[in-house]
Scaffold this motif. Structure first.
Motif, short mmCIF file in Angstrom:
data_model
loop_
_atom_site.label_atom_id
_atom_site.label_comp_id
_atom_site.label_asym_id
_atom_site.label_seq_id
_atom_site.Cartn_x
_atom_site.Cartn_y
_atom_site.Cartn_z
N THR A 35 0.84 -1.21 0.00
CA THR A 35 0.00 0.00 0.00
C THR A 35 0.87 1.25 0.00
O THR A 35 0.63 2.20 -0.77
N TRP A 39 1.20 4.12 -2.90
CA TRP A 39 0.95 5.53 -2.59
C TRP A 39 2.14 6.40 -2.96
O TRP A 39 1.98 7.49 -3.52
N HIS A 49 -5.56 2.69 -2.38
CA HIS A 49 -4.64 1.57 -2.52
C HIS A 49 -4.87 0.54 -1.42
O HIS A 49 -4.84 -0.67 -1.67
N PHE A 50 -5.09 1.02 -0.20
CA PHE A 50 -5.30 0.09 0.91
C PHE A 50 -6.52 -0.79 0.68
O PHE A 50 -6.46 -2.01 0.87
N LEU A 53 -5.76 -3.46 -1.94
CA LEU A 53 -4.75 -4.46 -1.61
C LEU A 53 -5.09 -5.30 -0.38
O LEU A 53 -4.40 -6.29 -0.12
N THR A 54 -6.10 -4.93 0.36
CA THR A 54 -6.45 -5.71 1.55
C THR A 54 -7.76 -6.47 1.39
O THR A 54 -8.23 -7.07 2.36
N LYS A 66 -3.78 -1.60 8.51
CA LYS A 66 -4.10 -0.17 8.49
C LYS A 66 -3.32 0.57 9.56
O LYS A 66 -2.86 1.70 9.34
N VAL A 69 0.12 1.14 8.04
CA VAL A 69 0.13 2.17 7.00
C VAL A 69 -0.01 3.56 7.63
O VAL A 69 0.79 4.47 7.36
#
Length: 472
Positions: A35, A39, A49-50, A53-54, A66, A69
């Motif tokens: 992520t 970014w 993006h998070f 990708l999750t 999270k 990140v």
């Protein structure tokens, strides 16, 4: 608030975990690193993006990812300063994956509780194995992280760390300088410190389904650290809550919506709504303010909510359905300009929560501090003034217009209002204190603008109450 990291090794990655082409399935740490790399590549909102990708991670792993990140984004300068002290290689010469992996590792070692140093090092280095990185790189990262882990107790705390004599505030220098000029050194430093900590979870009670006393009691019975907000008559804050919002008592019944206290107070500037006016929410988003207006509306009233983006528009409808407020709202998927072309009947009141830099909500969206540039403010101002002018054309002869942003910057706030009033002489600025609880009067400046700075219990915000002709 991002969930606290687990106190034991992460569970096996589920079969449905996301996977990049040619690489092993992502676990929480791998997803966090990917992520951050995505970014860094385009500086689009990190949550885009998070979320991509999750997908497929279980809630516990997703919450941990999270926290990694957001933690790196909140403490980036301190993490890099620490890494440079123990690395023979300059940060500027490191490849992005190397630096991000080190940042994620140091975050766990120094700033996250309940993760043993050895476990943090091993699991972080394992992400490089999953990404098929060379063995020498694994050895380098392992060595740096283990050295930092051994000396963790002796390392300076983040709030005491200084780079070349200057405190490390984890914000770009141009933004710190602006805030020092606007607020003074002490308050600017305090704002940065607030932004570097996870925010409280704040809720607004849906008065059509529940009341604050009842909902507060249900939270306390569940052992939650819940209290009434100091200013909003409908606000409840929850400290140290790390679970899912959907697991809170009353969520399914539509008893509350997540909304910061500053945003709750801004909606009050439209004045009493129990007589049932037609109200326009010109930039509805997910519907926090739309639902607030709808639940306060009289029986004959109606809120028209305009939102152009498809995903937000869908969630707007779902949120209003859950809250039982769909019948009180009309949803329009369009830009405000497109809506205005239809020449709708004039509104008695309009709320414009305009697109902005978001500098008042950096604690919630920590990537903002690194993504924004000084030149962005003039572009936002142009858009904001255009939207405000469009709203003026939609407002009735004796209507009220509230302009709001989640920005701290004068270009997006006071300057927009000054330009608007110069172009629209039939409007006048009203003192926000007129519509706010007495306890919130301290959040209003000498000009009458609602202007709370970021604080532990609320976001930074700006709102101006404008009236055309006489008040409602």
């Amino acid at each position: 608030m991002p969930p606290s990291p687990p106190s034991r090794p992460l569970p096996t990655v589920p079969v449905s975990a996301p996977q990049l082409p040619g690489k092993a399935p992502l676990n929480a740490r791998s997803a966090a690193i990917e992520t951050l790399l995505a970014w860094m590549d385009d500086h689009k909102p990190v949550d885009l993006h998070f979320n991509r990708l999750t997908t497929g991670l279980d809630p516990r792993d997703r919450g941990f990812a999270k926290s990694l990140v957001y933690g790196v984004l909140r403490h980036r300068q301190y993490l890099d300063w620490t890494i440079q002290r123990f690395s023979k290689h300059p940060l500027a010469k490191m490849k992005p994956r190397t630096l991000v992996t080190l940042e994620v590792g140091v975050l766990q070692i120094l700033l996250l509780d309940r993760i043993p140093g050895s476990a943090a090092v091993n699991a972080t280095v394992d992400t490089l194995k999953r990404a098929k990185q060379p063995r020498w790189l694994l050895g380098f990262v392992n060595g740096v992280l283990r050295t930092i882990s051994r000396q963790a107790q002796q390392l300076e705390q983040e709030e005491e760390a200084r780079d070349q004599g200057r405190p490390i505030l984890n914000h770009p220098q141009w933004l710190i300088a602006r805030w020092q000029q606007q607020f003074g050194l002490q308050q600017a430093t305090a704002i940065c410190r607030v932004n570097n900590r996870p925010p409280l979870l704040t809720l607004r009670v849906n008065s059509r389904r529940s009341d604050r006393t009842e909902l507060l009691q249900s939270f306390l019975e569940q052992g939650l650290e819940a209290r009434s907000c100091p200013h909003s008559p409908l606000g409840i804050s929850l400290a140290n809550y790390s679970g899912q919002i959907t697991d809170l008592p009353g969520f399914t019944q539509g008893s509350f919506v997540v909304q910061d206290e500053s945003a709750q107070l801004a909606s009050l500037l439209l004045g009493p709504l129990d007589r049932g006016p037609r109200i326009l929410d010109g930039c509805a988003g997910l519907g926090g303010k739309t639902s607030h207006l709808a639940q306060a509306m009289g029986r004959e009233g109606m809120v028209v909510a305009v939102e152009p983006e498809a995903r937000r528009f869908q969630l707007l409808g779902e949120n209003l359905d859950r809250l039982g407020l769909a019948a009180r709202t009309t949803l329009i998927q369009a830009t405000l300009e497109e809506f205005a072309l239809g020449q709708p009947q004039p509104f008695e009141a309009i709320l414009l929560d305009a697109p902005c830099s978001g500098s008042g909500v950096i604690r919630r969206q920590p990537d903002i501090r690194w993504s924004r540039q000084p030149g962005d403010l003039a572009r936002y101002q142009q858009t904001q003034l255009a939207l405000l002018t469009t709203c003026a054309g939609l407002l009735g002869a004796k209507g009220r217009l509230v302009y709001a942003t989640c920005s701290l910057e004068p270009e997006e706030n006071q300057e927009v209002i000054a330009l608007f009033l110069k172009e629209q002489p039939d409007f006048r600025l009203e003192d926000a204190r007129t519509y706010l609880p007495v306890s919130a009067h301290a959040l209003v400046d000498e000009q009458g603008f609602f202007r709370p700075a970021p604080a532990p219990d609320h976001d930074g915000f700006f709102a101006a109450a404008l009236c055309r002709g006489s008040a409602l």
